[in-house]
Design an enzyme around this catalytic site. Structure first.
Site, PDB file in Angstrom:
ATOM      1  N   ASP A   5     -15.982  71.716  53.089  1.00  0.00           N
ATOM      2  CA  ASP A   5     -14.798  72.279  52.450  1.00  0.00           C
ATOM      3  C   ASP A   5     -13.912  72.830  53.560  1.00  0.00           C
ATOM      4  O   ASP A   5     -14.362  73.627  54.388  1.00  0.00           O
ATOM      5  CB  ASP A   5     -15.236  73.412  51.500  1.00  0.00           C
ATOM      6  CG  ASP A   5     -14.351  73.510  50.287  1.00  0.00           C
ATOM      7  OD1 ASP A   5     -13.117  73.502  50.454  1.00  0.00           O
ATOM      8  OD2 ASP A   5     -14.889  73.601  49.166  1.00  0.00           O
ATOM      9  N   ASP A  43      -8.941  72.404  50.560  1.00  0.00           N
ATOM     10  CA  ASP A  43      -8.587  73.440  49.594  1.00  0.00           C
ATOM     11  C   ASP A  43      -7.065  73.622  49.498  1.00  0.00           C
ATOM     12  O   ASP A  43      -6.384  73.699  50.524  1.00  0.00           O
ATOM     13  CB  ASP A  43      -9.237  74.752  50.062  1.00  0.00           C
ATOM     14  CG  ASP A  43      -9.224  75.837  49.013  1.00  0.00           C
ATOM     15  OD1 ASP A  43      -9.883  75.659  47.978  1.00  0.00           O
ATOM     16  OD2 ASP A  43      -8.567  76.863  49.232  1.00  0.00           O
ATOM     17  N   GLU A  67      -7.367  69.144  47.332  1.00  0.00           N
ATOM     18  CA  GLU A  67      -7.248  69.871  46.071  1.00  0.00           C
ATOM     19  C   GLU A  67      -5.775  70.232  45.951  1.00  0.00           C
ATOM     20  O   GLU A  67      -5.233  70.971  46.779  1.00  0.00           O
ATOM     21  CB  GLU A  67      -8.106  71.137  46.082  1.00  0.00           C
ATOM     22  CG  GLU A  67      -8.129  71.779  44.695  1.00  0.00           C
ATOM     23  CD  GLU A  67      -8.206  73.282  44.711  1.00  0.00           C
ATOM     24  OE1 GLU A  67      -8.625  73.858  43.695  1.00  0.00           O
ATOM     25  OE2 GLU A  67      -7.844  73.908  45.728  1.00  0.00           O
ATOM     26  N   HIS A 102     -16.514  74.289  40.733  1.00  0.00           N
ATOM     27  CA  HIS A 102     -16.888  75.714  40.762  1.00  0.00           C
ATOM     28  C   HIS A 102     -15.796  76.624  40.209  1.00  0.00           C
ATOM     29  O   HIS A 102     -15.971  77.838  40.174  1.00  0.00           O
ATOM     30  CB  HIS A 102     -17.212  76.093  42.203  1.00  0.00           C
ATOM     31  CG  HIS A 102     -16.000  75.975  43.085  1.00  0.00           C
ATOM     32  ND1 HIS A 102     -15.417  74.756  43.383  1.00  0.00           N
ATOM     33  CD2 HIS A 102     -15.238  76.899  43.695  1.00  0.00           C
ATOM     34  CE1 HIS A 102     -14.362  74.954  44.143  1.00  0.00           C
ATOM     35  NE2 HIS A 102     -14.227  76.257  44.346  1.00  0.00           N
ATOM     36  N   ASP A 103     -14.633  76.062  39.864  1.00  0.00           N
ATOM     37  CA  ASP A 103     -13.535  76.872  39.321  1.00  0.00           C
ATOM     38  C   ASP A 103     -13.361  76.668  37.814  1.00  0.00           C
ATOM     39  O   ASP A 103     -12.561  77.350  37.183  1.00  0.00           O
ATOM     40  CB  ASP A 103     -12.199  76.479  39.965  1.00  0.00           C
ATOM     41  CG  ASP A 103     -12.106  76.871  41.431  1.00  0.00           C
ATOM     42  OD1 ASP A 103     -12.795  77.818  41.845  1.00  0.00           O
ATOM     43  OD2 ASP A 103     -11.332  76.213  42.154  1.00  0.00           O
TER      44      ASP A 103
HETATM   45  O1  ISL Z   1      -9.314  78.157  39.519  1.00  0.00           O
HETATM   46  C1  ISL Z   1      -8.151  78.410  39.553  1.00  0.00           C
HETATM   47  C2  ISL Z   1      -7.633  79.499  38.830  1.00  0.00           C
HETATM   48  O2  ISL Z   1      -8.663  79.901  38.048  1.00  0.00           O
HETATM   49  C3  ISL Z   1      -7.230  77.671  40.362  1.00  0.00           C
HETATM   50  O3  ISL Z   1      -5.921  78.075  40.212  1.00  0.00           O
HETATM   51  C4  ISL Z   1      -7.671  77.848  41.773  1.00  0.00           C
HETATM   52  O4  ISL Z   1      -7.355  79.114  42.217  1.00  0.00           O
HETATM   53  C5  ISL Z   1      -6.987  76.830  42.600  1.00  0.00           C
HETATM   54  O5  ISL Z   1      -7.439  75.623  42.127  1.00  0.00           O
HETATM   55  C6  ISL Z   1      -7.367  76.982  44.044  1.00  0.00           C
HETATM   56  O6  ISL Z   1      -8.746  76.911  44.195  1.00  0.00           O
HETATM   57  C7  ISL Z   1      -9.302  76.858  45.454  1.00  0.00           C
HETATM   58  O7  ISL Z   1      -8.793  77.832  46.334  1.00  0.00           O
HETATM   59  C8  ISL Z   1      -9.078  79.184  46.001  1.00  0.00           C
HETATM   60  C9  ISL Z   1     -10.551  79.414  45.674  1.00  0.00           C
HETATM   61  O8  ISL Z   1     -10.711  80.670  45.098  1.00  0.00           O
HETATM   62  C10 ISL Z   1     -11.103  78.361  44.745  1.00  0.00           C
HETATM   63  O9  ISL Z   1     -12.469  78.547  44.529  1.00  0.00           O
HETATM   64  C11 ISL Z   1     -10.802  77.046  45.368  1.00  0.00           C
HETATM   65  O10 ISL Z   1     -11.366  75.970  44.667  1.00  0.00           O
HETATM   66  C12 ISL Z   1      -8.656  79.996  47.176  1.00  0.00           C
HETATM   67  O11 ISL Z   1      -9.243  79.490  48.332  1.00  0.00           O
END
Ligand code: ISL
Ligand code: CA
Length: 542
Positions: free
Chosen positions: A99, A199, A252, A321-322
């Site tokens: 990641d 990310d 992402e 994971h989100d």
């Molecule tokens: O999951 C979200 C809101 O609940 C999304 O908006 C998420 O914040 C967005 O997809 C970005 O996610 C990624 O970056 C974030 C991290 O917290 C997430 O786990 C990651 O997947 C910040 O690094």
């Protein structure tokens, strides 16, 4: 041999290291734990593992706040463990994807600590602004429901953070930042990783101030979403580093439209290989995940078709994971647990694109069963909960938001067996295990040919050997309410896939010889049972 790249043929499995397998009883998953499960993953049939961040981090955002890009967090092990993981995975024909979180670092990162003290060359590594007359530099909101500027006493300025305040955004107007990130990428590629999941990569470059200041904005997005500068940086990373290692990338990309996505993955532009789009994850809300609306299969299917048609190649994912667990969100985790999990498996593995499977999805893990906020750990959930309180939202609504959308839904530990803590850890897990582990676990499903896990194994094996599923084109055949049918075809061979996400019976719109059925059928029925999924073979006549 085909010259199709491996990432178009294989399935990628996402591991959330904190919750996968704990080898030493400290309650936190780790690299030796992952290594101990490689045989399981090989048998599942996946071709690569994407590891959520395993770098040193104060874990304000569970590793997405990195304090050292070129080390391993002691919770997870050592660089030697990482090398062993790469080597052991390779023996099983499994690649490792790291990641890459480069929109921001942790505020504990040495770069930030030096930047706040104006130590060169780090002075301009982050986005610092004075703010006028005690006011914050812009009115933008952060992704985690708070302000996105934090005043730093040491430097006497505000810094930008689009996520938590402990995650300051890097400044991509600075060449030195780009060079430093390139070094990080080379460090991991030289160790043998196959690529990166990048990310929030489409928001890394914030447009310059116009007329001396950033004007008020609706969300701030207009200043940082897929900006020309972002494309320039990605092309640069590709030219200088990625292309030299033939590395795989999946970006992402938040709030991305098909046009924006195409601009990021179009091979001529040499930026990314693939992206994660979000639109199909927004079919149970109004744009923002907290504005809940009822899930409608038709909206979901329409969105899948839209993206299948818009891009030459997609990623296909229903969990990470989100996101909440798909069987709880798009299926029915009570009355039709197994059937709906298998229907979603069929959809995931037969659309055109690279499928991403998230740990536990292959056994139909469900949303958490916590009774209240006490067990919730996610920074986003806690922020939103507190914000809801400030806005005087009723308790019931606030809890419903958390219960359906909290990121902790997908982060509860992997359920390996029916021993204490689901076999995840001999100690106290950092996040509670779902109480349904005695019923939903790997061991129990392993030897049951009718289980969700066995179905995944069978389908993955089939896809791994099927050019039609790997490379065939996509045509929608039928879509009405909760029934969806499409054709995948190449080289004069075609498969028709039928998916029902209905709780009742529905007319079957397709025919053909049954290749796969989540009801164990040998011939195609006239009516589909609840959550029925079929793969049918037909012969294309030319
Ligand atoms: O999951 C979200 C809101 O609940 C999304 O908006 C998420 O914040 C967005 O997809 C970005 O996610 C990624 O970056 C974030 C991290 O917290 C997430 O786990 C990651 O997947 C910040 O690094
Ligand atoms: Ca551990």
């Amino acid at each position: 041999m085909t010259d199709t790249p491996w990432w178009k043929r294989k399935i990628i499995y996402q591991i959330y290291p904190m919750s996968f397998c704990d080898s030493n009883g400290d309650g936190i998953g780790d690299l030796p734990g992952i290594i101990s499960r490689l045989d399981y993953l090989q048998r599942l049939g996946v071709g690569a593992l994407w590891l959520s961040p395993v770098y040193p981090s104060p874990n304000k955002d569970n590793g997405y706040d990195i304090s050292d890009y070129c080390e391993i967090h002691p919770n997870y092990g050592t660089l030697a463990d990482m090398d062993r993981l790469i080597a052991e995975a390779k023996k099983r024909d499994i690649r490792i994807i790291m990641d890459l979180v480069i929109n921001h670092t942790s505020d504990r990162h040495e770069w930030f600590q030096k930047s706040r003290r104006r130590e060169e060359p780090y002075t301009d590594f982050y986005i610092w602004r004075k703010g006028e007359k005690g006011k914050k530099p812009t009115n933008w909101g952060s992704f985690f429901g708070e302000d996105c500027w934090e005043y730093d006493d040491v430097r006497g300025e505000y810094y930008l953070h689009l996520f938590a305040k402990e995650q300051p955004d890097l400044n991509y107007h600075n060449e030195k930042v780009i060079a430093a990130i390139e070094d990080v990428m080379r460090f991991w590629l030289d160790r043998g990783v196959a690529g990166f999941r990048c990310d929030v990569i489409n928001i890394i470059y914030k447009e310059a101030i116009k007329n001396g200041r950033w004007r008020p904005a609706l969300t701030g997005c207009e200043y940082y979403l897929s900006t020309p500068g972002c494309h320039r940086v990605l092309h640069r990373l590709n030219r200088d580093v990625l292309s030299r290692y033939d590395a795989f990338t999946v970006g992402e990309t938040v709030f991305v439209t098909p046009k924006m996505a195409d601009d990021l993955v179009n091979p001529q532009r040499e930026e990314l290989c693939t992206v994660f789009s979000f639109e199909h994850m927004e079919t149970d809300c109004f744009k923002i995940k907290w504005f809940l609306r009822k899930f409608k299969p038709d909206r979901f299917f329409a969105c899948l078709t839209k993206w299948q048609n818009a891009l030459p190649w997609n990623t296909v994912y229903f969990e990470n994971h989100d996101q909440p667990r798909s069987v709880s969100r798009y299926g029915n985790d009570a009355e039709y647990h197994d059937q709906s999990a298998k229907a979603l498996a069929t959809l995931l593995l037969t659309l055109r694109g690279t499928p991403f499977l998230y740990e536990g999805e292959e056994i139909g893990m469900t949303n958490f069963d916590f009774p209240d906020m006490e067990k919730v750990r996610d920074v986003e959930s806690i922020n939103i909960w507190n914000m809801g309180k400030r806005l005087h939202l009723p308790y019931g609504l606030r809890w419903r938001m958390i219960k359906t959308k909290s990121r902790d839904n997908a982060r509860t530990p992997m359920q390996w067996d029916d021993s204490i803590n689901g076999g995840f850890s001999a100690g106290t897990p950092w996040l509670s295990v779902n109480g349904n582990y005695p019923r939903i676990n790997v061991k129990r499903q392993e030897d049951d040919p009718g289980s969700v896990l066995s179905y995944y194994r069978k389908l993955i094996a089939f896809r791994n050997g099927s050019r039609v599923l790997q490379e065939g084109d996509f045509t929608e055949l039928y879509r009405k309410n909760d029934v969806y049918a499409y054709r995948r075809a190449c080289d004069g061979e075609a498969l028709t896939i039928v998916i029902s996400l209905a709780e009742g019976e529905r007319k079957n719109p397709a025919s053909g010889e049954v290749v796969c059925s989540n009801y164990g059928r040998e011939t195609a029925p006239a009516r589909l049972a609840p959550y029925e999924a079929l793969i049918l073979r037909e012969v294309v006549r030319r």
